[in-house]
Design an enzyme around this catalytic site. Structure first.
Site, PDB file in Angstrom:
ATOM      1  CG  ASP A  56      -1.978  -1.083   1.139  1.00 60.79           C
ATOM      2  OD1 ASP A  56      -1.875  -1.928   0.250  1.00 60.79           O
ATOM      3  OD2 ASP A  56      -2.904  -1.074   1.967  1.00 60.79           O
ATOM      4  CE1 TYR A 105       2.360 -11.270   0.486  1.00 59.89           C
ATOM      5  CE2 TYR A 105       1.389 -12.055  -1.562  1.00 59.89           C
ATOM      6  CZ  TYR A 105       1.607 -11.047  -0.659  1.00 59.89           C
ATOM      7  OH  TYR A 105       1.060  -9.804  -0.885  1.00 59.89           O
ATOM      8  CD  GLN A 149       8.382   2.932  -4.284  1.00 60.86           C
ATOM      9  OE1 GLN A 149       8.493   4.124  -4.559  1.00 60.86           O
ATOM     10  NE2 GLN A 149       7.212   2.378  -4.014  1.00 60.86           N
ATOM     11  NE  ARG A 161       5.233  -9.473  -0.612  1.00 59.43           N
ATOM     12  CZ  ARG A 161       5.970  -9.647   0.481  1.00 59.43           C
ATOM     13  NH1 ARG A 161       6.611 -10.775   0.674  1.00 59.43           N
ATOM     14  NH2 ARG A 161       6.055  -8.685   1.382  1.00 59.43           N
ATOM     15  N   GLY A 162       1.610  -8.924  -4.356  1.00 59.95           N
ATOM     16  CA  GLY A 162       0.949  -7.671  -4.007  1.00 59.95           C
ATOM     17  C   GLY A 162       0.557  -6.864  -5.225  1.00 59.95           C
ATOM     18  CD  GLU A 163      -2.911  -2.105  -6.339  1.00 55.84           C
ATOM     19  OE1 GLU A 163      -3.747  -2.744  -5.670  1.00 55.84           O
ATOM     20  OE2 GLU A 163      -3.098  -0.934  -6.725  1.00 55.84           O
ATOM     21  CG  ASP A 164       4.754  -0.682  -5.794  1.00 53.62           C
ATOM     22  OD1 ASP A 164       4.399   0.162  -6.625  1.00 53.62           O
ATOM     23  OD2 ASP A 164       5.927  -0.766  -5.382  1.00 53.62           O
ATOM     24  CB  SER A 165       5.951  -6.268  -6.568  1.00 54.35           C
ATOM     25  OG  SER A 165       6.511  -5.755  -5.390  1.00 54.35           O
TER      26      SER A 165
END
Length: 390
Positions: A23, A205, A267, A283-287
């Site tokens: 986030d 993860y 980043q 994973r996630g959104e940013d990556s």
């Protein structure tokens, strides 16, 4: 209420740190882009500066207020009633990912004339319902305020994808510099790439699938080098390989596989890692987004949700992403992605994927170009605001 001291176009962006870096990673990229490309005075409110500092080395987690890259960064406490004495809302207030604003700040927003434009920046999804919900208004149950949902997405009628204007040019210049690439690998403790070697970044993860994937890499005919930043996947690989893999610089070997442990990076450093590798597991959104901008084949380890909701999001993305891709390559990517996200054995899926690498690499570059040409989230967000403040 009027505020003569408030900058005319000041924006407030609120974020909480959840699951380490996803986030805040998105919020920080958006804040920097709005300040850099649109010259917007912007305050970024973050609850966990210690975690934030892991991806932004210039940040001092002991300071409650500081300015970096043209963005004023302030500490806040979610769940508290108050934000701080004398804090006036900006012209635009954004809650990133549904974090709840302090009651006194909401009351101050409601007393403003005109009230700030209040937005809820939602998570990215490729699901079809996003287009219908993007821009939807939600009146506050008690206060004279209306919140608008802003949904990032892959279509023209959604909020778009976060990506700086100069990102493709910076990526291509980095990859075109052969000597610079060698220096980059050396900075990570690696020699220049050898013939037929595959280099992979791994930032996932924990999953039992990593054991079978590691076996497949170890049995490869060509060398496979896996670069693993400090985090949950590295801990899992230590267990799978039974080797220490200290950070940074630790190396574990099995057959054709060499696993290198990397220190956490900012980043910009993570972008370079994604650009330089042949394949990325994210994973996630940013990556996930940065892997797409890297224009390389990738595997998305999506954040697990109750009742398998994450698998529906994964399938929605795969259906959109594989459009225009030859069926054998699309099937290989889909099979690998589904198996990995269901914690299944992935050795066969990886070998099938390897036979379609060339087609998938071409498609990844084509996909990134098409998404960049469609316009980015920051630009659409600024236009969204301008349309409602007329």
């Amino acid at each position: 209420m009027t505020d003569s001291t408030r900058p005319a176009a000041c924006w407030d962006l609120f974020c909480t740190v959840i699951d380490n870096f996803g986030d805040i990673g998105v919020a920080w990229r958006l804040a920097r882009q709005l300040a850099d490309e649109y010259r917007l005075p912007l305050r970024l409110w973050v609850d966990d500066l210690e975690s934030f500092a892991r991806i932004e080395a210039r940040l001092d987690p002991d300071l409650d207020a500081q300015t970096i890259a043209g963005v004023e960064i302030r500490r806040w406490t979610p769940g508290s009633a108050q934000l701080g004495a004398g804090v006036e809302p900006g012209e635009v207030v954004i809650e990133a990912f549904g974090c709840r604003l302090p009651d006194d700040f909401l009351a101050t927003m409601a007393a403003c004339d005109p009230a700030p434009l209040w937005l809820n920046l939602e998570y990215l999804s490729a699901e079809a319902w996003v287009d219908d919900c993007h821009g939807m208004a939600s009146p506050h149950p008690r206060l004279p305020l209306t919140q608008y949902f802003y949904f990032p997405g892959f279509t023209e009628t959604s909020g778009g994808l976060i990506g700086e204007r100069d990102l493709p040019a910076r990526r291509d210049a980095f990859l075109a510099d052969t000597a610079g690439l060698d220096a980059y690998w050396a900075s990570l403790g690696l020699p220049p790439r050898v013939e037929n070697e595959m280099r992979i970044s791994l930032f996932s993860y924990e999953t039992p699938s990593l054991a079978s994937l590691t076996d497949a890499w170890a049995a490869s005919i060509a060398p496979v080098t896996v670069l693993v930043p400090e985090g949950r996947a590295l801990a899992e690989l230590r267990r799978v390989l039974g080797q220490p893999l200290e950070v940074p610089g630790g190396v574990a070997r099995r057959g054709a596989l060499a696993v290198h442990a990397l220190a956490m990076t900012d980043q910009a450093g993570y972008d370079r890692l994604l650009w330089a590798c042949d394949f990325n597991i994210v994973r996630g959104e940013d990556s996930f987004l940065r892997a797409q901008w890297a224009a390389r084949p990738f595997l998305w380890h999506i954040y697990r949700q109750d009742e398998g909701a994450h698998l529906e999001k994964l399938d929605a993305f795969l259906e959109r992403y594989t459009q225009g891709l030859a069926e054998p390559a699309a099937a290989a990517l889909t099979a690998l992605s589904r198996a990995f996200n269901r914690d299944e054995e992935v050795g066969d899926a990886w070998r099938a994927f390897g036979k379609r690498r060339e087609a998938l690499a071409f498609h990844a570059h084509d996909w990134a170009e098409k998404q960049a040409a469609a316009g980015d989230l920051a630009g659409r967000l600024v236009q969204f605001v301008q349309n409602r403040l007329k």
